[in-house]
Write an enzyme that holds these catalytic residues in place. Structure first.
Site, PDB file in Angstrom:
ATOM      1  N   ARG A 218      37.931  25.984  48.225  1.00 37.73           N
ATOM      2  CA  ARG A 218      38.237  27.350  48.661  1.00 37.73           C
ATOM      3  C   ARG A 218      39.229  27.313  49.832  1.00 37.73           C
ATOM      4  O   ARG A 218      40.161  28.097  49.891  1.00 37.73           O
ATOM      5  CB  ARG A 218      36.950  28.090  49.075  1.00 37.73           C
ATOM      6  CG  ARG A 218      35.999  28.352  47.912  1.00 37.73           C
ATOM      7  CD  ARG A 218      34.976  29.413  48.244  1.00 37.73           C
ATOM      8  NE  ARG A 218      34.033  29.022  49.273  1.00 37.73           N
ATOM      9  CZ  ARG A 218      32.888  28.366  49.051  1.00 37.73           C
ATOM     10  NH1 ARG A 218      32.561  28.008  47.821  1.00 37.73           N
ATOM     11  NH2 ARG A 218      32.074  28.075  50.048  1.00 37.73           N
TER      12      ARG A 218
ATOM     13  N   LYS B   5      38.883  45.670  56.585  1.00 36.25           N
ATOM     14  CA  LYS B   5      38.792  46.342  55.277  1.00 36.25           C
ATOM     15  C   LYS B   5      37.342  46.597  54.904  1.00 36.25           C
ATOM     16  O   LYS B   5      36.473  45.766  55.170  1.00 36.25           O
ATOM     17  CB  LYS B   5      39.429  45.465  54.201  1.00 36.25           C
ATOM     18  CG  LYS B   5      39.353  46.103  52.806  1.00 36.25           C
ATOM     19  CD  LYS B   5      39.756  45.150  51.690  1.00 36.25           C
ATOM     20  CE  LYS B   5      38.557  44.754  50.863  1.00 36.25           C
ATOM     21  NZ  LYS B   5      38.916  44.021  49.638  1.00 36.25           N
TER      22      LYS B   5
ATOM     23  N   GLU C 281      38.982  51.906  51.846  1.00 35.81           N
ATOM     24  CA  GLU C 281      39.186  51.651  50.418  1.00 35.81           C
ATOM     25  C   GLU C 281      38.084  52.263  49.554  1.00 35.81           C
ATOM     26  O   GLU C 281      37.034  51.651  49.354  1.00 35.81           O
ATOM     27  CB  GLU C 281      39.247  50.132  50.151  1.00 35.81           C
ATOM     28  CG  GLU C 281      39.472  49.825  48.666  1.00 35.81           C
ATOM     29  CD  GLU C 281      39.505  48.340  48.334  1.00 35.81           C
ATOM     30  OE1 GLU C 281      39.123  47.517  49.198  1.00 35.81           O
ATOM     31  OE2 GLU C 281      39.880  48.007  47.212  1.00 35.81           O
TER      32      GLU C 281
ATOM     33  N   LYS D 287      43.527  52.454  51.271  1.00 34.84           N
ATOM     34  CA  LYS D 287      43.706  51.554  50.120  1.00 34.84           C
ATOM     35  C   LYS D 287      43.176  52.301  48.911  1.00 34.84           C
ATOM     36  O   LYS D 287      41.964  52.494  48.761  1.00 34.84           O
ATOM     37  CB  LYS D 287      42.969  50.232  50.349  1.00 34.84           C
ATOM     38  CG  LYS D 287      43.114  49.256  49.191  1.00 34.84           C
ATOM     39  CD  LYS D 287      42.907  47.822  49.636  1.00 34.84           C
ATOM     40  CE  LYS D 287      42.850  46.866  48.459  1.00 34.84           C
ATOM     41  NZ  LYS D 287      42.940  45.464  48.863  1.00 34.84           N
TER      42      LYS D 287
HETATM   43  P1  13P Z   1      42.474  43.723  43.354  1.00 34.83           P
HETATM   44  O1  13P Z   1      43.935  43.944  43.645  1.00 34.83           O
HETATM   45  O2  13P Z   1      42.217  42.458  42.596  1.00 34.83           O
HETATM   46  O3  13P Z   1      41.831  44.929  42.755  1.00 34.83           O
HETATM   47  O4  13P Z   1      41.770  43.499  44.741  1.00 34.83           O
HETATM   48  C1  13P Z   1      42.087  44.313  45.788  1.00 34.83           C
HETATM   49  C2  13P Z   1      40.977  44.301  46.763  1.00 34.83           C
HETATM   50  O5  13P Z   1      41.106  43.799  47.837  1.00 34.83           O
HETATM   51  C3  13P Z   1      39.713  44.926  46.381  1.00 34.83           C
HETATM   52  O6  13P Z   1      38.964  45.181  47.524  1.00 34.83           O
END
Ligand code: 13P
Length: 341
Positions: free
Chosen positions: A46, A136, A177, A219
């Site tokens: 990772r 986030k 998001e 987001k």
């Molecule tokens: P994806 O672009 O793969 O949807 O992931 C974005 C992301 O950070 C989801 O929280």
């Protein structure tokens, strides 16, 4: 941290022609991604994968920020440089995923609520000390028979707003998001309705918690037809519906919108973002990207867990970053897909 500094950071995250590299997969999620490609999942692998991403030559030309995971933000390059320090050196803002994942919402079958508010103030202070500049939190909204419910939208919107207020208190720019999932056979219109209802609730809760819109990034998921919907909406239709939805819900003061890819192919994610930027030149906010899979997938397929493939994998990431950088300016075209990675 003054409001001015939050605004400056938020603007830098959506700078012209740049977007955010989401590389904050939790340990179970990266496990799934590795497993699919037969890559052994270990702390070392990772770390090696994340080092590959972060040392891609020219990454900062099209990437403004990188979202890390708790394990990753504490890791180092092979030469001993901590990841956040390396990012700072190359001009990319380090960010951190701080939610504790989406859990079943009690009483509402098939729906989720994101956890992680307990102890968040202390965790944010620690991440700030380690070098994070933004954070986030991902909420998930599912479309299905009779859902999303008001209860699910409300619970997630409230948590997002509490998180965002805590971030700004700590001097971190919150990425807010609320992801409306692509899974299901729903039409584009249903996705539009669910996205509009969600964003209205989210911005109402953000206002209630006195979040400064100029110091945050939304987001957003794009307005798409469900993955198994028989009528697959076209690129322009998606671009038009997504922009219409944002114009009806997102205050002009928001610093920027960075889309997630959500299971679209890398090519679709670039084409949709491009169509929005090529068609709509005078929106109140920059429209950019914060992709994980749409940026990383081709690179991970090239890497296959082998040190011998690092250069080839980095070329794939640089290629997708360049194409999405162009899409953020409305300058992408499908012909660019064929250019050498
Ligand atoms: P994806 O672009 O793969 O949807 O992931 C974005 C992301 O950070 C989801 O929280």
């Amino acid at each position: 941290m003054t409001p001015h500094e939050l605004h400056t950071t938020a603007k830098a995250m959506v700078a012209r022609g740049k977007g955010i590299l989401a590389m904050d997969e939790s340990t179970p999620t990266i496990h799934k991604r590795f497993q699919k490609l037969g890559i052994e999942d270990s702390v070392d692998n990772r770390r090696a994968w994340r080092e590959l991403l972060l040392t891609t030559p020219g990454l900062a030309n099209h990437v403004s920020g990188a979202i890390l995971y708790d394990e990753t933000i504490r890791q180092k390059l092979a030469d001993g440089t901590p990841f956040p320090e390396h990012l700072k050196k190359i001009g990319i803002l380090p960010g951190i995923k701080v939610d504790a994942g989406a859990k079943d919402l009690a009483g509402f079958a098939g729906e989720k609520v994101t956890e992680g508010l307990d102890g968040l103030r202390e965790r944010l202070a620690e991440y700030k000390k380690i070098g994070a500049r933004f954070a986030k939190w991902r909420a998930v909204i599912t479309i299905g028979k009779g859902i999303p419910s008001h209860a699910c939208i409300q619970a997630n919107a409230h948590a997002l707003a509490r998180y965002a207020a805590l971030c700004q208190e700590a001097g971190l720019v919150p990425i807010v998001e609320p992801e409306v999932l692509i899974d299901g056979d729903h039409t584009l219109e249903r996705c539009y309705d669910a996205s509009r209802a969600t964003l209205r609730r989210v911005f109402s809760e953000l206002a209630m918690q006195q979040v400064d819109f100029g110091g945050m990034i939304l987001k957003a998921s794009m307005v798409l037809s469900g993955k198994s919907c028989p009528q697959h909406a076209g690129i322009q239709e998606v671009a038009d519906a997504t922009v219409r939805c944002l114009l009806n819900t997102v205050p002009a003061a928001v610093a920027g919108v960075a889309f997630l890819s959500g299971g679209q192919t890398p090519e679709e994610a670039s084409a949709h973002l491009n169509a929005m930027n090529a068609t709509y030149r005078n929106l109140p906010w920059p429209l950019s990207f914060s992709y994980a899979r749409a940026l990383q997938d081709p690179a991970m397929q090239a890497w296959k867990g082998s040190a011998a493939n690092v250069v080839a994998a980095q070329k794939q990431l640089a290629h997708r970053a360049r194409l999405n950088g162009a899409a953020a300016l409305g300058n992408y075209n499908a012909g660019m897909e064929k250019e050498a990675a």
